[in-house]
Design a protein around this motif. Structure first.
Motif, PDB file in Angstrom:
ATOM      1  N   ARG A 256       0.825  -1.209   0.000  1.00 37.29           N
ATOM      2  CA  ARG A 256       0.000   0.000   0.000  1.00 37.29           C
ATOM      3  C   ARG A 256       0.857   1.256   0.000  1.00 37.29           C
ATOM      4  O   ARG A 256       0.548   2.231  -0.682  1.00 37.29           O
ATOM      5  N   THR A 257       1.941   1.242   0.763  1.00 36.84           N
ATOM      6  CA  THR A 257       2.839   2.394   0.796  1.00 36.84           C
ATOM      7  C   THR A 257       3.470   2.612  -0.573  1.00 36.84           C
ATOM      8  O   THR A 257       3.577   3.747  -1.043  1.00 36.84           O
TER       9      THR A 257
ATOM     10  N   LEU B 223      -4.207  12.516   1.601  1.00 41.58           N
ATOM     11  CA  LEU B 223      -4.952  11.261   1.617  1.00 41.58           C
ATOM     12  C   LEU B 223      -4.057  10.108   2.060  1.00 41.58           C
ATOM     13  O   LEU B 223      -4.483   9.241   2.827  1.00 41.58           O
ATOM     14  N   TRP B 224      -2.830  10.099   1.588  1.00 42.62           N
ATOM     15  CA  TRP B 224      -1.877   9.063   1.977  1.00 42.62           C
ATOM     16  C   TRP B 224      -1.702   9.039   3.495  1.00 42.62           C
ATOM     17  O   TRP B 224      -1.796   7.986   4.126  1.00 42.62           O
ATOM     18  N   MET B 225      -1.462  10.184   4.099  1.00 45.04           N
ATOM     19  CA  MET B 225      -1.250  10.235   5.541  1.00 45.04           C
ATOM     20  C   MET B 225      -2.518   9.831   6.305  1.00 45.04           C
ATOM     21  O   MET B 225      -2.448   9.194   7.349  1.00 45.04           O
ATOM     22  N   LEU B 226      -3.681  10.192   5.788  1.00 43.53           N
ATOM     23  CA  LEU B 226      -4.934   9.855   6.458  1.00 43.53           C
ATOM     24  C   LEU B 226      -5.220   8.360   6.385  1.00 43.53           C
ATOM     25  O   LEU B 226      -5.560   7.734   7.389  1.00 43.53           O
ATOM     26  N   VAL B 227      -5.066   7.766   5.219  1.00 43.75           N
ATOM     27  CA  VAL B 227      -5.393   6.352   5.030  1.00 43.75           C
ATOM     28  C   VAL B 227      -4.433   5.455   5.790  1.00 43.75           C
ATOM     29  O   VAL B 227      -4.845   4.525   6.479  1.00 43.75           O
ATOM     30  N   GLN B 228      -3.179   5.728   5.695  1.00 49.92           N
ATOM     31  CA  GLN B 228      -2.193   4.846   6.314  1.00 49.92           C
ATOM     32  C   GLN B 228      -2.048   5.090   7.812  1.00 49.92           C
ATOM     33  O   GLN B 228      -1.452   4.289   8.504  1.00 49.92           O
TER      34      GLN B 228
ATOM     35  N   PHE C 134       6.794   5.882   9.250  1.00 52.85           N
ATOM     36  CA  PHE C 134       7.381   5.308   8.042  1.00 52.85           C
ATOM     37  C   PHE C 134       6.809   5.956   6.780  1.00 52.85           C
ATOM     38  O   PHE C 134       7.508   6.130   5.793  1.00 52.85           O
ATOM     39  N   ASP C 135       5.529   6.307   6.832  1.00 51.97           N
ATOM     40  CA  ASP C 135       4.925   6.995   5.695  1.00 51.97           C
ATOM     41  C   ASP C 135       5.481   8.410   5.546  1.00 51.97           C
ATOM     42  O   ASP C 135       5.658   8.881   4.429  1.00 51.97           O
TER      43      ASP C 135
END
Length: 187
Positions: A9-10, A37-42, A50-51
């Motif tokens: 996913r990352t 969105l990346w920071m919210l989902v992960q 790590f993200d």
């Protein structure tokens, strides 16, 4: 979630972000909505650090490949990563559990939407402040255009992602409801 699935996913978010970063240079788009969105989902998996490292690395590499020097690329990475992280943290605080599909049942959906819009507006304002520090001389028109464009893009992308996540995580319709065979209340 397994480590392999988290890494996949990352990697998918990193590729999407890099495409948005490079396409944004030609289409006057910002990579901030994809990063937010990346920071919210992960973030729900507890490995947000790590993200953040992956997002900073992807932005720095994309900046260097785009012809920017290392120090400017690191500034660009801070300019995108900090507001994206701010958006994810504010949504987690102001609308807890919203991304997972549960959360505050006692507030109206309009109230949650206002809170998410507020988080988007504050994160874009932080982005604009960092942009003004790193790239002075921005016109008022560019500031207003960026504010409206990025807030709308973050809201649209986040709401579309939430709808998609809800559809993918819905229980299958073929499951039969549990029915009791007898009444056990007369023991």
């Amino acid at each position: 979630m397994t480590v392999a699935r988290y890494a996949a996913r990352t990697a998918a978010f990193a590729v999407t972000y890099l495409l948005a970063f490079w396409a944004g240079a030609f289409l006057f788009l910002s990579p901030l909505p994809v990063a937010a969105l990346w920071m919210l989902v992960q973030g729900r998996w507890g490995l947000r650090r790590f993200d953040v490292i992956t997002l900073v690395t992807a932005t720095t590499v994309a900046g260097i490949l785009g012809g920017t020097h290392l120090l400017s690329s690191l500034g660009l990475a801070a300019m995108v990563t900090l507001p994206a992280l701010m958006f994810a943290v504010l949504v987690d605080r102001w609308a807890p559990g919203w991304w997972q599909g549960h959360g505050d049942r006692f507030r109206s959906p309009q109230s949650r939407l206002v809170r998410i819009a507020g988080a988007a507006a504050l994160s874009v304002a932080a982005y604009l402040v960092l942009q003004a520090v790193l790239m002075p001389g921005i016109s008022a028109f560019a500031v207003i255009f960026t504010l409206v464009r990025d807030v709308a893009a973050i809201l649209l992308l986040t709401l579309a992602g939430r709808v998609l996540a809800r559809k993918l995580s819905a229980a299958p319709a073929t499951v039969a409801p549990l029915v009791r065979a007898g009444d056990r209340s007369h023991r």
